[in-house]
Design an enzyme around this catalytic site. Structure first.
Site, PDB file in Angstrom:
ATOM      1  CG  HIS A   1     -10.342   0.079  33.608  1.00  0.00           C
ATOM      2  ND1 HIS A   1     -10.507   0.453  34.935  1.00  0.00           N
ATOM      3  CD2 HIS A   1     -10.211  -1.233  33.360  1.00  0.00           C
ATOM      4  CE1 HIS A   1     -10.073  -0.512  35.476  1.00  0.00           C
ATOM      5  NE2 HIS A   1      -9.938  -1.663  34.623  1.00  0.00           N
TER       6      HIS A   1
ATOM      7  CB  CYS B   1     -12.543  -3.072  36.764  1.00  0.00           C
ATOM      8  SG  CYS B   1     -11.429  -4.414  36.292  1.00  0.00           S
ATOM      9  CE1 TYR B   2     -12.053  -7.172  44.316  1.00  0.00           C
ATOM     10  CE2 TYR B   2     -12.242  -4.908  45.310  1.00  0.00           C
ATOM     11  CZ  TYR B   2     -12.284  -6.408  45.380  1.00  0.00           C
ATOM     12  OH  TYR B   2     -12.555  -6.948  46.547  1.00  0.00           O
TER      13      TYR B   2
ATOM     14  CE  LYS C   1       5.693  18.379  34.169  1.00  0.00           C
ATOM     15  NZ  LYS C   1       6.628  18.053  35.264  1.00  0.00           N
TER      16      LYS C   1
ATOM     17  CG  ASP D   1       5.744  19.161  38.221  1.00  0.00           C
ATOM     18  OD1 ASP D   1       5.051  19.876  37.539  1.00  0.00           O
ATOM     19  OD2 ASP D   1       6.416  18.162  38.105  1.00  0.00           O
TER      20      ASP D   1
ATOM     21  N   GLY E   1      -9.226  -2.405  41.118  1.00  0.00           N
ATOM     22  CA  GLY E   1      -7.980  -2.907  41.974  1.00  0.00           C
ATOM     23  C   GLY E   1      -7.520  -4.204  41.594  1.00  0.00           C
TER      24      GLY E   1
ATOM     25  CD  GLU F   1     -11.057   3.839  34.898  1.00  0.00           C
ATOM     26  OE1 GLU F   1     -12.085   3.644  34.158  1.00  0.00           O
ATOM     27  OE2 GLU F   1     -10.548   3.163  35.694  1.00  0.00           O
TER      28      GLU F   1
END
Ligand code: XMP
Length: 519
Positions: free
Chosen positions: A175, A86-87, A375, A233, A59, A177
């Protein structure tokens, strides 16, 4: 958010990172279900045997500021494994007596982490005790918390990975991710299966069933209109709704006059014939161009378009009685760039027309079943719903259409010029079989006239900008490298057949620092 009350899950606590949904996405890819909650709502989390682990996101906050949120004791009382990123890593360390300080050096981008001791979290993560990871922080953990040991360090982060194996608490400064972290997914996998021991229960079929169930629960007996754009979408949303509520669904397709060449005919043909959807067609091209006359500011354009869309939907919804909901194909990246998703502190980039561009007061409630997906995940879901291939593989096209590809004032003349140039570019991509290798490609018309020479005569005409990018999810993107022949061919065709353009340029910026669209 996709909700499921019956299967094992991981809870992600969002502290406002732009990457929070990427954590959820990586977890989905590993066949596990997760839910994201805002850090302010931790206390609403009910203790359950189905919650197998907690992930604390990154964050923009700094724990060195007294007002920033620390890790709630409520989480600790749940007595389940925790992974802080991280945070999240910093507040976890602080909670157990570690120290966090503002580092003199910022660490943004690639960094090398070195293994310092073994841990369950890093099983199979390091190659020769090193790994390249993606850092994005200035604060660092400067003193190890009680009960934790140092697992890995980088040049700037002595405690880049820490672990308390006994309590199953883990902190990672970088990170895992994001795709730039090598083997990042292995860290998440270790947390899920070796530490939380969660079962793999998540797949596309289940996702489809749950999305349909969520729609049924939300809309109950009411009628729904679906804003159809012709893209993947909104098509997926329409198919999900059709399965959930059958003929209580009416699709509305608005021709804004800002669509690509022939698009309105193709969309109507596809949706009526192939998908057998009930569809109302509204030609609103005149009113859109009228309202956009002389508007230059990109955010104003987006707001005008968003407002007009809603006005038209509401007007036509009145004609169908008992309509309470408007469904649209908002994706997660649309939300994250327009506003924060869970109310956590992250910053606004632009108002995507179907999100931030909406008026504050609306008579219809929104149904956005895809708002936590990316997407490529929607494309997979479309495949699961048997959406025809040509629809599945269409490049994304933004709701505000060509309006955001004509920086400056929009005129009918400019729209017509752009439609032709874009048509040529897209056709060449298809002919050379490059279309499916590229995430998104388009032509834009710059508000810039330059001098040229054609047939010995001076010309003074517009500049056409071509953009083509590769991307996984639209959050980051790289420009595509065409060869010279391709450029030459497209440029010749555009100059020779589109009146009004005498120069073609190619956009060679990635995202970030640019965005995919121009406005
Ligand atoms: P940017 O320009 O933000 O675009 O890098 C990321 C992706 O989102 C699409 N986009 C939109 N889609 N409404 C949409 O439905 C919008 O207002 C909007 N703005 C951008 C863009 O085409 C790209 O695929």
């Amino acid at each position: 958010m996709i909700k499921n009350k019956f299967i094992e899950k991981i809870i992600i606590i969002d502290y406002g990172s732009q990457f929070t949904q990427l954590i959820a996405r990586k977890i989905r890819e590993l066949g596990v279900y997760s839910e994201i909650i805002n850090f302010n709502q931790i206390e609403n989390l009910k203790k359950s045997h189905l919650i197998k682990g907690i992930i604390l996101s990154g964050g923009p906050l700094t724990i060195t500021n007294k007002n920033s949120s620390s890790l709630s004791s409520y989480i600790i009382k749940l007595n389940i494994p925790i992974l802080g990123i991280c945070y999240g890593h910093q507040i976890l360390a602080k909670k157990f007596g570690g120290k966090v300080k503002i580092s003199k050096k910022r660490e943004f981008g690639h960094a090398i982490v070195k293994s310092k001791s073994k841990s369950t979290i890093t099983k199979n993560f390091f190659k020769k005790k090193n790994n390249t990871v993606w850092m994005s922080h200035q604060d660092i953990v400067s003193k190890l918390p009680a009960g934790f040991k140092k697992i890995a360090s980088s040049n700037n982060s002595k405690y880049a990975i820490i672990a308390n194996e006994k309590r199953e608490y883990y902190g990672i400064q970088f990170h895992p991710e994001v795709s730039h972290t090598q083997n990042g997914k292995i860290l998440i996998k270790n947390f899920l299966f070796s530490i939380c021991k969660i079962k793999k229960t998540w797949n596309l079929k289940r996702q489809k069933e749950i999305l349909i169930l969520n729609i049924k629960e939300k809309v109950k007996n009411n009628k729904v209109i679906c804003a159809l754009s012709g893209g993947v979408d909104s098509s997926v949303v329409a198919l999900l709704l059709k399965k959930a509520i059958g003929n209580k669904l009416t699709c509305i397709f608005i021709n804004t006059g800002l669509l690509r060449k022939n698009e309105e005919h193709e969309v109507l043909k596809n949706f009526k014939k192939k998908l057998k959807l009930k569809i109302i067609y509204i030609d609103a091209s005149k009113i859109f161009t009228k309202r956009l006359k002389n508007i230059v500011n990109p955010e104003k354009k987006r707001k005008i378009i968003g407002k007009l869309f809603i006005q038209l939907f509401e007007k036509h919804a009145k004609k169908i009685r008992k309509v309470k909901f408007l469904a649209q194909g908002t994706l997660y990246p649309d939300l994250i760039e327009s506003k924060t998703v869970t109310g956590s502190p992250s910053s606004k980039i632009k108002s995507h027309h179907n999100v931030g561009g909406l008026p504050k007061k609306m008579n219809l409630s929104l149904v956005e079943p895809l708002s936590s997906l990316f997407k490529d995940e929607v494309r997979k879901l479309g495949q699961e719903l048997s959406l025809p291939k040509e629809l599945l593989l269409r490049h994304p096209f933004p709701g505000p259409g060509l309006a955001i590809r004509i920086p400056g004032k929009i005129t009918i003349e400019k729209i017509d010029i752009l439609k032709e140039a874009d048509f040529i570019f897209t056709n060449e991509l298809k002919k050379t079989r490059l279309y499916n290798k590229i995430w998104q490609a388009y032509a834009a018309l710059l508000p810039l006239k330059t001098v040229g020479v054609m047939g010995d005569k001076r010309t003074y005409e517009y500049t056409c900008l071509l953009r083509a990018v590769t991307s996984e999810d639209g959050m980051t993107a790289d420009f595509y490298s065409f060869d010279k022949n391709f450029f030459q061919n497209v440029s010749n065709k555009i100059i020779n057949s589109v009146n009004g353009i005498n120069r073609v340029v190619y956009d060679i910026t990635s995202k970030p620092p640019s965005t995919i669209e121009l406005e």
